[in-house]
Design a protein around this motif. Structure first.
Motif, short mmCIF file in Angstrom:
data_model
loop_
_atom_site.label_atom_id
_atom_site.label_comp_id
_atom_site.label_asym_id
_atom_site.label_seq_id
_atom_site.Cartn_x
_atom_site.Cartn_y
_atom_site.Cartn_z
N ASP A 16 12.08 -2.75 -6.98
CA ASP A 16 13.41 -3.36 -6.91
C ASP A 16 14.10 -3.25 -8.27
N VAL A 17 15.37 -2.87 -8.22
CA VAL A 17 16.12 -2.78 -9.47
C VAL A 17 16.86 -4.08 -9.67
N ASP A 18 16.32 -4.97 -10.48
CA ASP A 18 17.03 -6.23 -10.69
C ASP A 18 17.27 -6.52 -12.16
N SER A 19 16.75 -5.69 -13.06
CA SER A 19 16.99 -6.00 -14.46
C SER A 19 18.25 -5.28 -14.94
N PRO A 20 19.06 -5.99 -15.72
CA PRO A 20 20.28 -5.38 -16.24
C PRO A 20 19.97 -4.14 -17.08
N LYS A 21 18.78 -4.12 -17.71
CA LYS A 21 18.46 -2.96 -18.56
C LYS A 21 18.28 -1.71 -17.73
N ILE A 62 20.64 3.42 -15.37
CA ILE A 62 21.19 4.18 -14.24
C ILE A 62 22.64 4.55 -14.50
N VAL A 63 23.43 3.55 -14.90
CA VAL A 63 24.86 3.80 -15.10
C VAL A 63 25.09 4.75 -16.27
N ALA A 64 24.26 4.62 -17.33
CA ALA A 64 24.40 5.52 -18.47
C ALA A 64 24.18 6.97 -18.04
N VAL A 112 36.11 10.88 -4.12
CA VAL A 112 34.66 10.85 -3.91
C VAL A 112 33.98 10.11 -5.06
N VAL A 113 34.37 10.46 -6.28
CA VAL A 113 33.77 9.82 -7.46
C VAL A 113 34.02 8.32 -7.42
N THR A 114 35.26 7.95 -7.11
CA THR A 114 35.63 6.53 -7.10
C THR A 114 34.83 5.77 -6.03
N ALA A 115 34.73 6.36 -4.83
CA ALA A 115 34.00 5.68 -3.76
C ALA A 115 32.51 5.58 -4.10
N PHE A 116 31.97 6.64 -4.67
CA PHE A 116 30.56 6.64 -5.06
C PHE A 116 30.29 5.49 -6.03
N MET A 117 31.15 5.38 -7.05
CA MET A 117 30.94 4.31 -8.02
C MET A 117 31.24 2.94 -7.43
N GLY A 118 32.15 2.91 -6.45
CA GLY A 118 32.40 1.65 -5.74
C GLY A 118 31.13 1.18 -5.06
N GLY A 119 30.41 2.13 -4.44
CA GLY A 119 29.15 1.80 -3.78
C GLY A 119 28.10 1.34 -4.77
N ILE A 120 27.98 2.08 -5.88
CA ILE A 120 27.01 1.71 -6.92
C ILE A 120 27.34 0.33 -7.48
N GLY A 121 28.64 0.12 -7.74
CA GLY A 121 29.07 -1.17 -8.28
C GLY A 121 28.75 -2.31 -7.33
N ALA A 122 28.93 -2.07 -6.03
CA ALA A 122 28.64 -3.11 -5.04
C ALA A 122 27.15 -3.42 -5.02
#
Lengths: 290, 332
Positions: free
Chosen positions: B171-176, B181-183, B235-245
């Motif tokens: 499970d990915v729950d740590s901010p680090k 991932i985001v980096a 596509v990029v925006t929706a992809f990041m929208g999903g990741i952000g959610a």
């Protein structure tokens, strides 16, 4: 049938308002090729100012006139301080600037008057009329009547006054107009002022029927634009007709369909129009300006 | 350069010399960004600071995508929050209601957003002028209305919760980890945007700064290029929208709001149109602004509006290109 007529009456009233805002879009667009995203917020400003002046103790007619004047002044200021300094920039920059002005007007209204809902009293009482079973609010007649007066007045102004003709010359060919001794910058300024006045008139006459609030401008501006595009952006009579078509369609949708999607009508219409009839409902074929 | 020179010269993007804007977008820019992203964790002390860094990263990727549209195709979208919402709600609905793996949900939602953008963009971008701005504004509003009204599917104003993302059985729950991932996503986006700008499509788009008729004469399919870039940015925006959610674990209709779209446009305009590092800088500033200036929370429209006007009137190229230009001039 009565129901249909009732919806038609409401549609005509709302449509007149969209038509007025659309006329503002068209006048500004014709003179300076700018799509003014702040048009709807100028309408909000007109309504809000009238409410504020009335609350300050001024009589209703004075508050109305001041509200309209306020819209005009805001239009002039928009041109002078935001559009003119960036006139070298491309059209994208001008879109961003008018968008910025729209946000400033909205934010300013929030700052001054909060996020509440306001309305003006009816211009001539609220005793409803009854015509063939259709209930008519007197304010509806004001809205339609004032729109008619404004439209007739404007077409007179553009057809027969010297300034009006100079504005038309500016929109047809700015360079040639300059050579003819027309101060085109002044004409553009005037058009922005006129656009502000038209928006504010719409804002003031509708304020007794529909609430005015800080974020109302976004929706109104978009609907005015839809009306203008329906009429084939740049076309005067088309803008008014576009407004009426939009108003009636929208009212029928909320009457016979789902009212929570009333606002979606305008957005769907704009997509359909832009995709299938980019020159508007009454559009004629024409060349592009290069 | 006089107007006549401009009119008879080659469209700018088609000439072989790369513009100055490309400097930081090449390999050097990616390496610099990688170094910054590697060193940043030494400066980040609290979970909150990691949270801000993750938010900046998510916004930066979206801004890079949107910047391709604004800076290179010269078109503005006022409905990108709608695409973000498609990614976010698509992911939420597919993963929580249908039990799909979250990442598959993200990919499918992003593809759906791309299809929608293509369907809407193709006819509209054929037209000249700023119809796309109004059309996307309308599209964004419809998406917002749908999300708010179709309660059975989207939860309406109450929003939706998302399952936790798990990678390799963890499970990915740590901010680090999220930071990591985001980096990586940001680096990939930065690198790909740089490549895209220098691809035939990128050059075709840059040529649109000049007269469109000239680009067309030079063999550029003007509207097809615009449609492609619009689709890519959606596509990029929706992809990041999903990741952000997935990162937030919860979404509400507010994320599809008009002001959210404005925020995205502001990042691009403020950072610098047509500048990839500018998009990252713009995303960082706009994301941090409410933290620095608490007034932003209450007077968001007023402050954003003023920034938009001031940037356009005082430095129409935006922050990063203007500063880079100053720096170069003072050096020589």
């Amino acid at each position: 049938m009565t129901e249909f007529l009732q919806y038609l009456m409401t549609g005509l009233t709302v449509g007149s308002i969209y038509g007025l805002v659309a006329l503002g879009f068209v006048i500004v667009y014709n003179s300076s090729n700018v799509i003014n995203f702040a048009q709807g917020d100028l309408q909000m400003l007109g309504g809000m100012l009238a409410v504020a002046f009335l609350a300050a103790g001024l009589p209703l007619p004075v508050a109305i006139v001041l509200g309209v004047a306020g819209g005009g002044i805001a239009g002039l200021a928009l041109y002078k301080w935001a559009i003119r300094p960036a006139r070298q920039a491309g059209p994208l920059a001008l879109v961003v600037i008018t968008l910025g002005v729209a946000l400033v007007l909205r934010g300013g209204a929030e700052l001054l008057w909060g996020r509440g809902y306001f309305s003006l009293p009816e211009f001539s009482g609220h005793e409803t009329l009854n015509l063939f079973g259709v209930t008519i609010v007197p304010q509806s007649l004001w809205v339609i009547g004032i729109t008619a007066v404004v439209v007739v007045g404007l077409s007179r102004f553009f057809q027969s006054s010297k300034t009006g003709k100079a504005i038309i010359a500016t929109s047809l060919d700015p360079d040639a107009a300059t050579l003819m001794g027309i101060d085109t910058g002044r004409m553009k300024l005037l058009c922005f002022g006129l656009g502000g006045v038209l928006a504010a008139v719409a804002g003031v006459v509708i304020a007794p029927i529909a609430f005015t609030y800080s974020t109302v401008g976004l929706m109104l501006g978009l609907k005015g634009f839809v009306a203008a595009v329906l009429g084939g952006l740049g076309n005067f009579r088309g803008a008014l007709a576009g407004g009426l078509v939009l108003g009636i369609t929208e009212t029928m949708m909320s009457g016979y369909g789902r009212s929570d999607y009333k606002d979606a009508v305008a957005f769907l219409l704009i997509l359909v129009i832009l995709i299938f009839m980019p020159r508007g409902l009454f559009g004629a074929a024409g060349g592009e300006r290069v | 350069m006089s107007d006549i020179d401009k009119a008879i010269g080659m469209p700018r993007g088609l000439s072989t010399a790369g513009g100055p804007r490309l400097r930081l977008a090449g390999q050097g820019g990616v390496l610099l960004l990688a170094a910054i992203l590697l060193l940043l964790p030494w400066l980040l002390r609290s979970g909150f600071q990691y949270h801000m860094a993750v938010m900046i990263g998510i916004h930066a990727v979206i801004a890079i995508g949107l910047n391709l549209l604004v800076g290179y195709a010269g078109q503005i979208s006022l409905g990108h929050a709608g695409f973000m919402a498609i990614g976010a709600y698509g992911t939420a609905i597919l993963s929580s209601r249908f039990g799909w793996p979250p990442l598959l949900g993200v990919v499918v939602s992003a593809a759906a957003a791309g299809l929608l953008a293509f369907a809407v963009g193709r006819p509209i971008l054929r037209l000249k002028g700023y119809y796309l701005a109004m059309a996307t504004l309308g599209l964004g509003m419809i998406i917002y209305l749908l999300i708010s009204n179709e309660v059975w599917l989207t939860g309406g104003p109450d929003g939706l919760s998302l399952p936790m993302l798990s990678l390799f059985g963890q499970d990915v729950d740590s901010p680090k980890v999220w930071y990591g991932i985001v980096a990586v996503l940001l680096l990939v986006a930065y690198w790909m945007a740089g490549n895209l700008v220098n691809s035939p499509l990128g050059r075709a788009l840059r040529s649109l700064e000049g007269p469109e008729a000239l680009s067309a004469a030079a063999g550029v399919d003007v509207s097809a290029s615009k449609v492609r870039i619009f689709t890519v940015s959606a596509v990029v925006t929706a992809f990041m929208g999903g990741i952000g959610a997935l990162y937030a674990g919860f979404i509400s209709p507010k994320s599809a709001d008009f002001m959210q779209s404005i925020e995205l446009v502001l990042m691009v305009i403020l950072g610098g149109m047509g500048s990839i590092p500018g998009a990252v800088a713009g995303a960082a500033i706009v994301t941090l602004l409410p933290q620095v200036l608490t007034a932003v929370e209450h007077y968001e429209p007023l402050i954003y509006g003023l920034i938009l006007i001031l940037v356009m009137v005082l430095m129409p190229k935006g922050l990063v290109p203007t500063l880079a230009h100053r720096l170069r001039r003072s050096r020589s």
